[in-house]
Scaffold this active site. Structure first.
Site, short mmCIF file in Angstrom:
data_model
loop_
_atom_site.label_atom_id
_atom_site.label_comp_id
_atom_site.label_asym_id
_atom_site.label_seq_id
_atom_site.Cartn_x
_atom_site.Cartn_y
_atom_site.Cartn_z
N GLU A 44 0.85 -1.16 -0.02
CA GLU A 44 -0.14 0.04 0.01
C GLU A 44 0.95 1.12 -0.05
OE1 GLU A 44 -3.87 2.16 1.75
OE2 GLU A 44 -3.50 0.37 2.49
N CYS A 238 -6.70 1.30 1.83
CA CYS A 238 -7.44 2.51 1.78
C CYS A 238 -7.47 3.04 0.61
CB CYS A 238 -7.31 3.00 3.07
SG CYS A 238 -7.89 2.37 4.75
N ASN A 373 -12.24 -3.06 -0.37
CA ASN A 373 -11.01 -3.53 0.64
C ASN A 373 -11.62 -3.12 2.00
OD1 ASN A 373 -8.30 -3.31 1.93
ND2 ASN A 373 -9.08 -1.11 2.35
N GLU A 374 -11.83 -3.90 2.90
CA GLU A 374 -11.78 -3.63 4.31
C GLU A 374 -13.53 -3.06 4.47
OE1 GLU A 374 -8.55 -2.83 7.39
OE2 GLU A 374 -9.54 -0.82 7.04
#
Length: 662
Positions: A44, A238, A373-374
């Site tokens: 990331e 994120c 994502n998440e």
């Protein structure tokens, strides 16, 4: 006689102690296969992981596209910023250096790089620039300088470039470094009075990983290769979502010539006001083509994660207006389908041709794709459905990775519903579910059996982000790494359900980080691998091919009652015909262990690899990069009653691997 009696009594005592930690390893019955993707890496762009880190570019804001167009630059003399979409439509800004009006005045620019520009003695650096001279000719002086030098001159290398056209052209020159400087700067002078326009000013080490022109910093990429990763998850995190949809990561913007890749915001610029970096943007120089290429270079399966149409839910708490309406999802679904074609399609297809034109006619053979994502809740579940349907219809062999949210269990206030996430992923028949957990020491010590009770009929597990965050000491200290090693025995023991794992985050610049702990740290010229990195490497290079049964009192060894802080697992490696045992001692005292190797007879020598250090809060650093590293050794395997027997004494707070020829 007295000495003999003493030795016998000592042996009896040791034997009695060892009985408390007698471990049975069944080498006869080969268990579930351990997936080649079991141990991997997750990238990331946080902590200056891309620009200023893995990506080789040394110039900050090389195309003057930051919102403050000269951020990262010092301009002096007569310098103007222009914007007319030439020569690159998606990067329209450039500068003009003009006559300062006096022979003793100067016009030019100084670039500060990312916390300075790292230059190493004996290395070559490729400076390039797109330029034009309105009058047909102009000259610029290109220098690497040490501003605070006590030498007569600030510059320690200089080259001149003759600009020979009134049309945009690319000019390149090589700068050979006579000395090492961690925080050099790049300076450009206009020579003479003829003005010059400059765009996309770049400085790259010639010696990148695999010597690629738009390549990776060699030492950092090599550290990834040395992990022997089975899976490479990218580009986040994120940043896949963005603070808002406008700043989400858009893979199509990362393709084509680097000069024409638009700038993107980075949510990690502003997420933490106590670690704020106003110059943190994404140049997209490290894009999806480069990610796929790097996956191939290091032997890892690529796992791209794409937006499901949700902006970051942390930053947009259940605000429906922040996300894509259900009836407007088609462009996001197309992004997934087009990406599969880009990675795997023939050169005759639209996106396969784009890949081929970028220099890779052969497909990348992508097998996995993550959607979202998440994310959590009905916001996510209802949006995921049409993605799954579309991917299954067109590419039934592609495995889909969904997510169970940001935490590994339900939260009391019902904000995050972990169990609901798993139910939704099962209902939608996701192939893998991405779990995330950043937890303290106690959690890692008490969750060694986490996956032993998982449903074997549903999706497989992808532990996509995890790390032990020490309580009150959130850094890369030794104790946290040992607890990660202990917990990971549960991954291996449950290899029938756990198919992928990637700790996070991966990279961090010592002068510009937002989050820790991390796996690899660096400054502009040097790097070090953390103890957590070495734990990952110990696992990935000693994975084995199949699980073996390993028990104490017929129970898995996971710090259960009477197991004295031990965690252990075993595997068989069919490639080398070896039994591999991994064991962590998380107690503060040494522990004698006795391994009964059922199915093996006779004596032999076992190879060992041990991670042990006395200082629980100690960590590797730039100054002491190898303070804590695994150490090789050997130990004897003896003949026991009906099976080979391995006796050993484990140091307190240690992790050891045994490789035993079967």
């Amino acid at each position: 006689m007295r000495r003999t009696i003493t030795l016998c009594l000592f042996a009896i005592c040791v034997s009695a102690m060892a009985q408390n930690n007698t471990i049975e390893v069944n080498t006869k019955k080969i268990g579930a296969p351990i997936q080649s993707t079991m141990y991997g890496i997750f990238f990331e762009d946080i902590n200056y992981a891309a620009d200023g880190g893995l990506y080789g570019e040394l110039v900050k804001n090389r195309s003057f596209e930051f919102p403050q167009h000269l951020m990262g630059w010092q301009a002096f003399g007569c310098v103007d910023v222009e914007d007319d979409n030439a020569p690159f439509e998606r990067c329209p800004h450039y500068v003009i250096l003009s006559d300062p009006g006096h022979k003793d005045r100067r016009s030019g620019l100084v670039n500060e790089g990312y916390f300075g520009i790292g230059i190493e003695k004996g290395e070559a650096y490729r400076f390039s620039v797109w330029a034009k001279a309105p009058k047909g000719t102009a000259v610029i002086r290109v220098q690497l300088i040490k501003e605070n030098s006590m030498d007569e001159k600030q510059e320690f290398v200089e080259e001149e470039i003759n600009i020979t056209s009134s049309q945009w052209k690319k000019y390149t020159v090589t700068l050979n470094a006579p000395q090492t400087e961690k925080q050099a700067k790049l300076r450009i002078f206009l020579k003479g009075t003829n003005s010059v326009a400059l765009e996309h000013i770049s400085l790259f080490p010639v010696n990148t990983f695999k010597n690629r022109e738009n390549g990776m910093r060699r030492d950092l990429a090599q550290a990834l290769a040395d992990l022997k990763p089975g899976i490479f998850r990218f580009p986040g995190g994120c940043i896949v979502e963005g603070t808002d949809l406008a700043t989400r990561y858009q893979w199509k913007n990362t393709l084509g010539p680097v000069e024409n890749r638009p700038l993107n915001g980075n949510r990690w610029e502003h997420t933490f006001d106590y670690r704020y970096y106003p110059d943190y943007y994404q140049s997209y120089g490290l894009g999806f083509f480069e990610f796929f290429q790097l996956s191939e270079d290091i032997g890892a399966e690529p796992l791209p994660i794409l937006s499901v149409g949700l902006a970051c839910q942390y930053q947009n708490w259940n605000d429906e207006s922040a996300h894509v309406p259900m009836d407007e999802l088609q462009p996001y679904i197309d992004d997934c389908l087009d990406l599969i074609e880009f990675a795997n399609g023939p050169v005759t297809s639209k996106w396969g041709k784009v890949r081929a034109d970028m220099g890779h006619p052969a497909p990348f053979n992508m097998k996995y794709i993550g959607v979202g994502n998440e994310q959590w809740g009905e916001f996510y579940y209802e949006r995921l459905k049409p993605f799954v349907a579309a991917i299954r219809a067109k590419y039934p062999d592609i495995k889909i990775v969904g997510t169970s949210g940001p935490v590994p269990e339900d939260v009391p206030d019902n904000t995050y519903r972990f169990e609901d996430g798993w139910k939704a992923m099962k209902a939608q028949k996701a192939d893998l579910v991405d779990e995330h957990y950043y937890r303290d020491e106690e959690w890692f010590l008490t969750h060694g059996l986490r996956y032993d009770t998982y449903d074997r009929k549903g999706p497989k597990v992808f532990a996509g982000e995890y790390a032990c965050h020490g309580k009150g000491k959130k850094w890369n200290h030794y104790e946290a790494a040992i607890l990660e090693a202990a917990f990971m025995t549960g991954f291996e023991r449950n290899a029938d359900i756990v198919h992928m794992t990637t700790p996070a985050p991966l990279f961090a610049h010592v002068d510009g980080w937002q989050w820790r702990p991390d796996q690899i740290w660096y400054d502009n010229t040097d790097m070090f691998k953390t103890v957590s990195y070495y734990v990952q490497q110990m696992y990935s290079t000693n994975a084995g091919t199949n699980v073996l049964s390993l028990t104490m009192d017929k129970k898995p060894v996971a710090n259960q009652a009477g197991q004295n802080g031990l965690f252990a697992s075993a595997a068989y490696d069919s490639k080398t015909d070896e039994v591999i045992i991994k064991i962590a001692n998380t107690s503060k005292t040494s522990q004698p262990v006795s391994f009964n190797l059922t199915g093996m007879k006779g004596t032999r020598t076992a190879q060992t690899l041990t991670l042990f250090h006395n200082g629980m809060d100690d960590e590797n650093t730039i100054c002491k990069p190898e303070l804590i590293t695994p150490q090789k050794g050997t130990t004897q395997v003896d003949e026991g009653k009906g099976a080979s027997l391995l006796l050993d004494d484990l140091p307190p707070m240690s992790f050891r691997i045994y490789r035993i020829r079967k």
